[in-house]
Design an enzyme around this catalytic site. Structure first.
Site, short mmCIF file in Angstrom:
data_model
loop_
_atom_site.label_atom_id
_atom_site.label_comp_id
_atom_site.label_asym_id
_atom_site.label_seq_id
_atom_site.Cartn_x
_atom_site.Cartn_y
_atom_site.Cartn_z
N LYS A 113 0.84 -1.21 0.00
CA LYS A 113 0.00 0.00 0.00
C LYS A 113 0.87 1.26 0.00
O LYS A 113 0.52 2.26 -0.63
CB LYS A 113 -0.93 0.02 1.22
CG LYS A 113 -2.03 -1.00 1.16
CD LYS A 113 -3.14 -0.57 0.21
CE LYS A 113 -4.23 -1.62 0.19
NZ LYS A 113 -5.05 -1.70 -0.97
N LYS A 195 -3.20 -11.82 -8.73
CA LYS A 195 -4.48 -12.45 -8.42
C LYS A 195 -5.65 -11.58 -8.87
O LYS A 195 -5.48 -10.38 -9.11
CB LYS A 195 -4.57 -12.70 -6.92
CG LYS A 195 -4.47 -11.43 -6.08
CD LYS A 195 -4.47 -11.75 -4.60
CE LYS A 195 -4.26 -10.53 -3.74
NZ LYS A 195 -5.39 -9.62 -3.57
N LYS A 198 -10.64 -6.80 -6.43
CA LYS A 198 -11.85 -5.99 -6.56
C LYS A 198 -11.62 -4.71 -7.33
O LYS A 198 -12.49 -4.24 -8.06
CB LYS A 198 -12.37 -5.62 -5.17
CG LYS A 198 -13.05 -6.78 -4.47
CD LYS A 198 -13.90 -6.27 -3.33
CE LYS A 198 -13.77 -7.18 -2.13
NZ LYS A 198 -12.81 -6.71 -1.12
P1 TYM Z 1 -10.91 -8.78 0.90
O1 TYM Z 1 -12.15 -7.97 0.98
O2 TYM Z 1 -9.78 -8.25 0.09
O3 TYM Z 1 -11.25 -10.22 0.34
C1 TYM Z 1 -12.31 -11.01 0.89
C2 TYM Z 1 -11.89 -12.47 0.91
O4 TYM Z 1 -11.59 -12.91 -0.42
C3 TYM Z 1 -10.28 -13.49 -0.47
N1 TYM Z 1 -9.67 -13.20 -1.77
C4 TYM Z 1 -9.12 -14.14 -2.56
N2 TYM Z 1 -8.97 -15.46 -2.39
C5 TYM Z 1 -8.37 -16.15 -3.40
N3 TYM Z 1 -7.95 -15.56 -4.57
C6 TYM Z 1 -8.09 -14.24 -4.77
N4 TYM Z 1 -7.70 -13.69 -5.93
C7 TYM Z 1 -8.69 -13.46 -3.74
N5 TYM Z 1 -8.97 -12.13 -3.60
C8 TYM Z 1 -9.56 -12.00 -2.38
C9 TYM Z 1 -9.52 -12.83 0.68
O5 TYM Z 1 -8.44 -13.64 1.08
C10 TYM Z 1 -10.60 -12.72 1.72
O6 TYM Z 1 -10.74 -13.93 2.44
N6 TYM Z 1 -8.71 -7.88 5.30
C11 TYM Z 1 -9.75 -8.65 4.65
C12 TYM Z 1 -11.11 -8.43 5.25
C13 TYM Z 1 -11.16 -8.71 6.69
C14 TYM Z 1 -11.15 -9.98 7.34
C15 TYM Z 1 -11.22 -9.69 8.73
C16 TYM Z 1 -11.07 -11.28 6.88
C17 TYM Z 1 -11.24 -7.74 7.66
N7 TYM Z 1 -11.28 -8.34 8.86
C18 TYM Z 1 -11.23 -10.73 9.68
C19 TYM Z 1 -11.07 -12.32 7.84
C20 TYM Z 1 -11.16 -12.04 9.20
C21 TYM Z 1 -9.78 -8.24 3.17
O7 TYM Z 1 -9.42 -7.17 2.82
O8 TYM Z 1 -10.40 -9.17 2.35
#
Ligand code: TYM
Length: 332
Positions: A113, A195, A198
């Site tokens: 970031k 990967k 979003k």
């Molecule tokens: P976020 O919003 O970026 O993504 C949500 C979930 O999707 C998974 N993910 C992927 N898995 C496989 N391949 C990909 N290309 C891919 N892109 C996204 C992420 O691993 C995630 O599981 N910090 C977290 C949100 C969060 C969270 C938490 C998760 C906040 N607090 C507590 C678990 C527990 C995030 O930004 O995920």
């Protein structure tokens, strides 16, 4: 029902995609029958990039609708917005006292970031893993279904939990990343770079809201390589990625046929991508249509969030009361 508690969250920073589905949401749906589950929209986490206030609610509601369209049942679980549970930021404050600047600065997602947005390296970004730890520990969770990119954050959660326990007494269980039957996954993008995501590489990511033609167009442009000239050659990354995607959305017979074609050098990547596009269309269409219909009923989504927040707060309040007592903040 298993007693181990499950927590996971998704940031409302854009449209959900196949990476979110196969990395996280597929597990949510499978776990909801067997575990007490807390799934939330991480709206506080999304504030690190200062989203437009007018867009935030729409994005939160869309994440809720897309989760339900993927099979989550809000009756079985707690589905809530992070900001509706004030116990989370209070635990975050307590955990911040146990988190050190040096270790936070070393986190790879933070360093990324800093590179991507050097003009906005705010304190929320630095302490992002601490807030995530509070999300998980507030329900004393043990299982955290996430994709590979979040594994390190869960490791840090374990560190903070241990640190709290060492200082104040054994209280938090140690949470672990979870993926049914295997290691956490990383769903690759279609351009051979990293990967699906979003908000980055939009044309190389397949979103759950993409219409049929958009999916076909994106798949047509997916990166491939020269066809193999020797039988049973090692796959290049781009080709390996296509097979990985095919294993997720296509049936076993289809994967086996293309694998055989690869190994005997008769594969035509155009055909493979076309097949993959059709299988993605079949997979996404019902989710997209149901998510669209759900988003039209805002009142229903508001009710789901309100009920979810009540369930989440009940569990969160218990944990926080105990944590405060252990820390010594307990006066009357
Ligand atoms: P976020 O919003 O970026 O993504 C949500 C979930 O999707 C998974 N993910 C992927 N898995 C496989 N391949 C990909 N290309 C891919 N892109 C996204 C992420 O691993 C995630 O599981 N910090 C977290 C949100 C969060 C969270 C938490 C998760 C906040 N607090 C507590 C678990 C527990 C995030 O930004 O995920």
């Amino acid at each position: 029902m298993n007693k181990e508690i499950v927590v996971s969250g998704i940031r409302p920073t854009g449209f959900l995609h196949l990476g979110n589905y196969f990395g996280a949401m597929r597990n949510y749906v499978k776990m909801q029958d067997d575990y007490p589950c807390y799934f939330f929209v991480a709206d506080y986490h999304s504030l690190t990039t200062h989203p437009n206030p007018q867009d935030l609610k729409k994005n939160v509601f869309r994440v809720v609708a897309e989760n339900i369209a993927c099979g989550l049942d809000p009756e079985k679980i707690a589905l809530y917005a992070q900001s509706d549970v004030p116990e989370i930021p209070e635990l975050y404050l307590l955990l911040n006292m146990l988190a050190y600047k040096g270790e936070l600065e070393k986190v790879p997602t933070f360093k990324d970031k800093v590179r991507q947005q050097p003009e906005n390296v705010n304190a929320g970004l630095l302490t992002y893993p601490v807030l995530m730890s509070a999300d998980i520990l507030i329900h004393r969770a043990q299982k955290v279904p996430v994709g590979k990119d979040q594994v390190q954050h869960v490791e840090m959660t374990r560190n903070f939990a241990q640190r709290f326990n060492n200082r104040y007494g054994a209280f938090f269980p140690e949470p672990h990343p979870f993926n049914f039957g295997s290691e956490p996954v990383k769903v690759p993008s279609l351009d051979g770079n990293g990967k699906m995501s979003k908000s980055e590489n939009i044309n190389a990511t397949i979103y759950l809201a993409d219409d049929d033609d958009t999916i076909r167009k994106k798949m047509k442009k997916a990166k491939t390589d020269m066809a193999p000239t020797e039988p049973n050659s090692t796959m290049t990354e781009a080709v390996e990625n296509l097979f990985q995607l095919m294993r997720l959305v296509s049936d076993e017979q289809t994967v086996a046929t293309f694998l055989k074609n690869y190994n005997d050098c008769s594969i035509r990547y155009g055909d493979m991508k076309q097949q993959l596009a059709e299988d993605m269309v079949t997979f996404i269409k019902p989710i997209r249509e149901q998510a669209q219909a759900l988003q039209e009923d805002e009142q229903a989504i508001r009710t789901i969030l309100k009920n979810g927040a009540e369930k989440a707060r009940e569990s969160a309040a218990k944990t926080l009361a105990e944590a405060r007592k252990l820390v010594g903040i307990h006066y009357y």
